[in-house]
Write an enzyme that holds these catalytic residues in place. Structure first.
Site, PDB file in Angstrom:
ATOM      1  N   GLY A 114      -5.846  -2.786   7.735  1.00 19.19           N
ATOM      2  CA  GLY A 114      -4.866  -2.858   6.663  1.00 19.19           C
ATOM      3  C   GLY A 114      -4.935  -1.643   5.767  1.00 19.19           C
ATOM      4  O   GLY A 114      -5.433  -0.579   6.158  1.00 19.19           O
ATOM      5  N   CYS A 115      -4.440  -1.787   4.555  1.00 20.20           N
ATOM      6  CA  CYS A 115      -4.416  -0.681   3.600  1.00 20.20           C
ATOM      7  C   CYS A 115      -5.809  -0.096   3.384  1.00 20.20           C
ATOM      8  O   CYS A 115      -6.755  -0.821   3.070  1.00 20.20           O
ATOM      9  CB  CYS A 115      -3.855  -1.171   2.263  1.00 20.20           C
ATOM     10  SG  CYS A 115      -3.869   0.092   0.976  1.00 20.20           S
ATOM     11  N   PHE A 116      -5.936   1.222   3.542  1.00 16.13           N
ATOM     12  CA  PHE A 116      -7.272   1.816   3.433  1.00 16.13           C
ATOM     13  C   PHE A 116      -7.841   1.756   2.025  1.00 16.13           C
ATOM     14  O   PHE A 116      -9.048   1.886   1.839  1.00 16.13           O
ATOM     15  CB  PHE A 116      -7.339   3.234   4.001  1.00 16.13           C
ATOM     16  CG  PHE A 116      -6.259   4.199   3.603  1.00 16.13           C
ATOM     17  CD1 PHE A 116      -5.515   4.055   2.442  1.00 16.13           C
ATOM     18  CD2 PHE A 116      -5.998   5.301   4.413  1.00 16.13           C
ATOM     19  CE1 PHE A 116      -4.530   4.974   2.086  1.00 16.13           C
ATOM     20  CE2 PHE A 116      -5.020   6.237   4.067  1.00 16.13           C
ATOM     21  CZ  PHE A 116      -4.279   6.074   2.900  1.00 16.13           C
ATOM     22  N   CYS A 123      -8.056  -0.919   0.281  1.00 15.20           N
ATOM     23  CA  CYS A 123      -8.843  -2.159   0.321  1.00 15.20           C
ATOM     24  C   CYS A 123     -10.100  -1.983   1.163  1.00 15.20           C
ATOM     25  O   CYS A 123     -11.206  -2.362   0.763  1.00 15.20           O
ATOM     26  CB  CYS A 123      -8.020  -3.299   0.910  1.00 15.20           C
ATOM     27  SG  CYS A 123      -6.441  -3.629   0.120  1.00 15.20           S
ATOM     28  N   CYS A 175       0.821  -1.199   0.000  1.00 17.08           N
ATOM     29  CA  CYS A 175       0.000   0.000   0.000  1.00 17.08           C
ATOM     30  C   CYS A 175       0.857   1.251   0.000  1.00 17.08           C
ATOM     31  O   CYS A 175       0.404   2.339  -0.338  1.00 17.08           O
ATOM     32  CB  CYS A 175      -0.897  -0.022   1.242  1.00 17.08           C
ATOM     33  SG  CYS A 175      -2.206   1.204   1.247  1.00 17.08           S
TER      34      CYS A 175
END
Length: 216
Positions: free
Chosen positions: A46-48, A50, A18
């Protein structure tokens, strides 16, 4: 040979993370007046990129904003957060209609769409900025979260220990414009193709009944 192999892994890891350079894109926003009619909820998993895409596919969700939570205002910028130099988590602010989707259902979406047993890690992204966290606004939300986690433990849904941080909401800071709707606007990005889309599709396949009719 080993050093070459390790180098190739490092390159692939960076590509599918990310934390990468992106071009600037302005997100079209609903007006504050329109959004004020909805409830809000705050999650990090996690990665925003996613997480935003997953919640935006859920029926009853009006808007999802990528941003930062858990740290201080002066450190809420991508360079610092992605480098792990703050206490922020990449998070999302979910605007939802409680007449269509409940907070409890959003909590369920949160848990079924990521692995809450991997401490400070989600997929290829590692660091406290990618931790699993729920930022509750009031005692009612906290009770809902605690009750659902107790249910997950009782039913032994996960083989590992749930490491999700349950923290009182203090503030949310919108991420830079180019992060908003990132998956939708950057379909050919290697991370989006290799991580975000598969994660979204796994969720959608498990819970089609929760999806908007136009969910991609």
């Amino acid at each position: 040979m080993k050093s070459i192999y390790i180098s190739l892994i490092a390159i692939a890891f960076f590509t599918l993370s990310c934390n990468s350079n992106t071009h600037s894109v302005k997100k079209s926003q609903f007006t504050e007046e329109q959004l004020s009619k909805y409830e809000t909820a705050y999650f990090a998993s996690g990665c925003f990129w996613c997480v935003e895409a997953i919640f935006e596919s859920v029926k009853g969700v009006k808007e999802v904003v990528s941003g930062y939570a858990g740290g201080k205002a002066e450190t809420a910028n991508y360079q610092l957060v992605s480098a792990g130099r703050t206490d922020h988590a990449e998070a999302v602010k979910v605007y939802y209609d409680p007449k269509v989707v409940s907070y409890e259902t959003l909590v369920k979406v949160f848990f079924v769409s990521h692995d809450p047993t991997t401490l400070n890690r989600q997929g290829p992204d590692a660091g406290r900025q990618y931790r699993s966290a729920i930022f509750y606004k009031n005692d009612s939300e906290k009770k809902t979260v605690d009750t659902y986690i107790a249910q997950l433990k009782k039913e032994q849904v996960f083989s590992g220990t749930i490491t999700t941080e349950i923290a009182k909401y203090t503030a949310f800071y919108d991420a830079e414009d180019y992060h908003q709707d990132y998956e939708l606007r950057n379909p050919n990005n290697p991370y989006i193709k290799g991580v975000s889309v598969p994660r979204l599709k796994r969720f959608q396949k498990k819970f089609p009944q929760l999806l908007k009719k136009d969910a991609h």
